[in-house]
Design a protein around this motif. Structure first.
Motif, mmCIF file in Angstrom:
data_model
loop_
_atom_site.group_PDB
_atom_site.id
_atom_site.type_symbol
_atom_site.label_atom_id
_atom_site.label_comp_id
_atom_site.label_asym_id
_atom_site.label_seq_id
_atom_site.Cartn_x
_atom_site.Cartn_y
_atom_site.Cartn_z
ATOM 1 N N GLY A 109 0.810 -1.150 0.106
ATOM 2 C CA GLY A 109 -0.034 0.052 0.027
ATOM 3 C C GLY A 109 0.763 1.301 0.124
ATOM 4 N N ALA A 110 1.719 1.271 0.691
ATOM 5 C CA ALA A 110 2.812 2.634 0.743
ATOM 6 C C ALA A 110 3.573 2.605 -0.401
ATOM 7 C CB ALA A 110 3.672 2.229 2.022
ATOM 8 N N SER A 111 3.871 1.514 -1.164
ATOM 9 C CA SER A 111 4.466 1.680 -2.537
ATOM 10 C C SER A 111 3.455 2.144 -3.417
ATOM 11 C CB SER A 111 4.987 0.205 -3.022
ATOM 12 O OG SER A 111 6.043 -0.188 -2.070
ATOM 13 N N VAL A 165 6.009 9.434 1.101
ATOM 14 C CA VAL A 165 5.213 8.259 1.850
ATOM 15 C C VAL A 165 6.242 7.329 2.437
ATOM 16 C CG1 VAL A 165 3.613 6.176 1.322
ATOM 17 C CG2 VAL A 165 3.623 8.355 -0.301
ATOM 18 N N SER A 166 5.833 7.186 3.883
ATOM 19 C CA SER A 166 6.696 6.272 4.606
ATOM 20 C C SER A 166 6.116 5.531 5.342
ATOM 21 C CB SER A 166 7.622 7.148 5.389
ATOM 22 O OG SER A 166 6.880 8.111 6.052
ATOM 23 N N ILE A 167 6.772 4.714 5.825
ATOM 24 C CA ILE A 167 6.082 3.761 7.153
ATOM 25 C C ILE A 167 6.643 3.863 8.389
ATOM 26 C CG2 ILE A 167 6.016 1.268 7.826
ATOM 27 C CD1 ILE A 167 5.495 0.333 5.114
ATOM 28 N N TYR A 168 5.843 4.186 9.523
ATOM 29 C CA TYR A 168 6.476 4.232 10.776
ATOM 30 C C TYR A 168 6.146 3.051 11.503
ATOM 31 C CZ TYR A 168 7.896 5.745 15.494
ATOM 32 O OH TYR A 168 8.590 5.723 16.635
ATOM 33 N N PHE A 169 6.989 2.498 12.391
ATOM 34 C CA PHE A 169 6.861 1.302 12.772
ATOM 35 C C PHE A 169 8.307 0.964 13.863
ATOM 36 C CE2 PHE A 169 4.782 -2.876 13.497
ATOM 37 C CZ PHE A 169 3.601 -2.620 13.164
ATOM 38 N N ASN A 170 7.871 0.802 15.162
ATOM 39 C CA ASN A 170 8.828 0.569 16.446
ATOM 40 C C ASN A 170 9.959 1.273 16.143
ATOM 41 O OD1 ASN A 170 9.440 -1.506 18.343
ATOM 42 N ND2 ASN A 170 11.182 -2.459 16.813
ATOM 43 N N TYR A 171 9.627 2.650 16.396
ATOM 44 C CA TYR A 171 10.666 3.671 16.727
ATOM 45 C C TYR A 171 11.368 3.969 15.377
ATOM 46 C CZ TYR A 171 9.891 2.499 21.511
ATOM 47 O OH TYR A 171 9.253 2.211 22.590
ATOM 48 N N ARG A 172 11.053 3.580 14.147
ATOM 49 C CA ARG A 172 11.841 3.753 12.925
ATOM 50 C C ARG A 172 11.000 4.390 11.867
ATOM 51 N NH1 ARG A 172 15.352 -1.431 11.712
ATOM 52 N NH2 ARG A 172 13.264 -2.351 11.929
ATOM 53 N N LEU A 173 11.323 5.159 10.913
ATOM 54 C CA LEU A 173 10.684 5.602 9.875
ATOM 55 C C LEU A 173 11.457 4.885 8.449
ATOM 56 C CD1 LEU A 173 8.141 7.518 8.985
ATOM 57 C CD2 LEU A 173 9.968 9.241 8.750
ATOM 58 N N LEU A 174 10.698 4.397 7.713
ATOM 59 C CA LEU A 174 11.278 3.992 6.582
ATOM 60 C C LEU A 174 10.462 4.299 5.122
ATOM 61 C CD1 LEU A 174 10.932 1.562 8.851
ATOM 62 C CD2 LEU A 174 11.917 0.231 7.279
ATOM 63 N N GLY A 176 8.506 4.269 2.277
ATOM 64 C CA GLY A 176 7.279 3.215 2.142
ATOM 65 C C GLY A 176 7.667 2.202 0.927
ATOM 66 N N ASN A 177 8.256 2.607 -0.233
ATOM 67 C CA ASN A 177 8.575 1.711 -1.212
ATOM 68 C C ASN A 177 9.990 0.956 -1.251
ATOM 69 O OD1 ASN A 177 10.304 3.792 -2.126
ATOM 70 N ND2 ASN A 177 8.945 4.795 -3.580
ATOM 71 N N GLY A 353 12.410 7.361 -5.667
ATOM 72 C CA GLY A 353 13.241 6.917 -4.556
ATOM 73 C C GLY A 353 13.082 5.302 -4.454
ATOM 74 N N GLU A 354 12.489 4.663 -5.128
ATOM 75 C CA GLU A 354 12.058 3.248 -4.968
ATOM 76 C C GLU A 354 13.266 2.449 -5.435
ATOM 77 O OE1 GLU A 354 10.807 3.918 -9.223
ATOM 78 O OE2 GLU A 354 10.960 5.304 -7.550
ATOM 79 N N MET A 355 14.273 3.116 -6.152
ATOM 80 C CA MET A 355 15.290 2.062 -6.587
ATOM 81 C C MET A 355 16.522 2.862 -6.878
ATOM 82 S SD MET A 355 13.521 1.510 -10.572
ATOM 83 C CE MET A 355 14.609 0.368 -11.047
ATOM 84 N N SER A 356 17.798 2.299 -6.870
ATOM 85 C CA SER A 356 18.940 2.944 -7.191
ATOM 86 C C SER A 356 19.499 2.047 -8.511
ATOM 87 C CB SER A 356 19.933 2.791 -6.025
ATOM 88 O OG SER A 356 19.421 3.368 -4.887
ATOM 89 N N VAL A 357 19.625 2.933 -9.699
ATOM 90 C CA VAL A 357 20.078 2.325 -10.932
ATOM 91 C C VAL A 357 21.888 2.386 -11.141
ATOM 92 C CG1 VAL A 357 17.923 2.602 -11.829
ATOM 93 C CG2 VAL A 357 19.621 4.466 -11.987
#
Length: 358
Positions: A109-111, A165-174, A176-177, A353-357
């Protein structure tokens, strides 16, 4: 699809620091125990009874709930479109958004939202919980409180600190994708092996400013919402049969294939396997190569086992997660229809920002 908005009473005066919209879709976070001890969804309008600390924020907080709450195992592109349209329709009214979502498909969903909301300038923070809000040791309280704080955080110029768009979980922000669910019973449910944390919460929330996506100057929000779900995932494993591979690749009406390979993009060189993949490409299917490894990237051509795929037209997925690859393929196929070359080009181009080429 949504109930009427509900404003949560907080400590906000006439000049709140920010305005937030919480979009409640369902998931473990919003579960409580009924009189018989069974888990049931609670009315999110009563969130202050469960987390009184929310009332201490100097924020204008509004809740928008799905009429029918869903388990994230039942999420579909229609779910992502509903969330995306809710953000689009309220984009000018709020400074940030928090999406409460089940953990099982949160990374999908975040992706999806990251690809749908191109040129985003405001935070969209997904969060949830491993234990229900009604449980004694729940992680729901900390996850929701921190997500609210991050979604309302502003820089010195008044702009959003985390405009992505990001995910916050267990003290960390990541991002999303870049996230993937890796735990079903521990609180640290998500990892982002190929990209650093955006922030880490302790006594203070420490932001990794260099890792946070910077919106392009002079751009406005570009909403993309056309998904084509005619995509399959072909996961490789030792001993897989010719019948298995051919069956997956020949599912009727398939337009795209995410090929989950070994290591840095390696696959068997059995003639029947090569012929099956080549046949799929000849028939017009787009095949994207991603790695089964949690960390690292696809480097097609490094070994002879991946050189053949490079030569026959399999696309390099670099360090895309499988979750992001599936969602991105659905979106570009939906956006470009029969324009296969345009879809292929966008699949191997970083969008948010979903990939590094390199």
């Amino acid at each position: 699809m949504f109930k009427p908005k509900v404003i949560i009473k907080t400590a906000a005066n006439r000049h709140p620091e920010a305005s937030l919209l919480i979009i409640y879709t369902g998931g473990t976070l919003g579960m409580v125990y009924d009189k018989e001890g069974a888990l049931v969804p609670f009315d999110f309008e009563q969130i202050l009874e469960r987390i009184p600390s929310i009332g201490r924020f100097n924020l204008q907080i509004t809740v928008l709930s799905f009429v029918e709450l869903i388990d994230s195992s039942n999420a579909t592109p229609d779910t992502w479109q509903a969330i995306g349209r809710a953000i689009l329709n309220n984009y000018s009214e709020y400074d940030g958004f928090v999406v409460i979502h089940g953990t099982d498909t949160m990374a999908h969903g975040a992706s999806a939202l990251s690809f749908m909301l191109q040129h985003l300038t405001k935070p969209v923070i997904f969060t949830g919980a491993q234990l229900p809000i009604g449980a004694v040791r729940t992680d729901a309280r900390e996850n929701l409180l921190a997500a609210i704080e991050i979604a309302s955080a502003k820089n010195k110029c008044g702009g959003a600190l985390v405009p992505e768009v990001s995910i916050y979980f267990n003290y960390r922000l990541l991002r999303g994708n870049r996230a993937k669910k890796v735990q079903s019973i521990l609180f640290d449910a998500f990892e982002s092996n190929n990209y650093p944390l955006l922030a880490e919460a302790g006594v203070e929330i420490n932001y990794n400013h260099s890792a946070i996506l910077k919106p392009a100057d002079g751009t406005s929000l570009n909403f993309r919402c056309c998904f084509d779900p005619r995509v399959v995932l072909l996961k490789l494993f030792p001993g897989m049969s010719k019948q298995y591979v051919e069956h997956v690749l020949n599912i009727p009406d398939t337009r795209g294939v995410v090929l989950e390979t070994y290591g840095s993009g390696n696959a068997p060189t059995f003639p029947w396997f090569i012929q099956a993949v080549e046949k799929a490409i000849t028939e017009g299917k787009i095949v994207l190569n991603v790695s089964q490894c949690l960390g690292g990237r696809v480097v097609q051509g490094r070994y002879s086992t991946s050189r053949l795929m490079e030569e026959m037209g399999v696309l390099n997925g670099f360090d895309l997660t499988t979750d992001a690859a599936l969602v991105k393929m659905m979106l570009v196929l939906g956006e470009y229809g029969a324009e296969a070359e345009a879809a292929k080009k966008e699949l191997v181009t970083p969008l948010c920002g979903e990939m590094s080429v390199k």
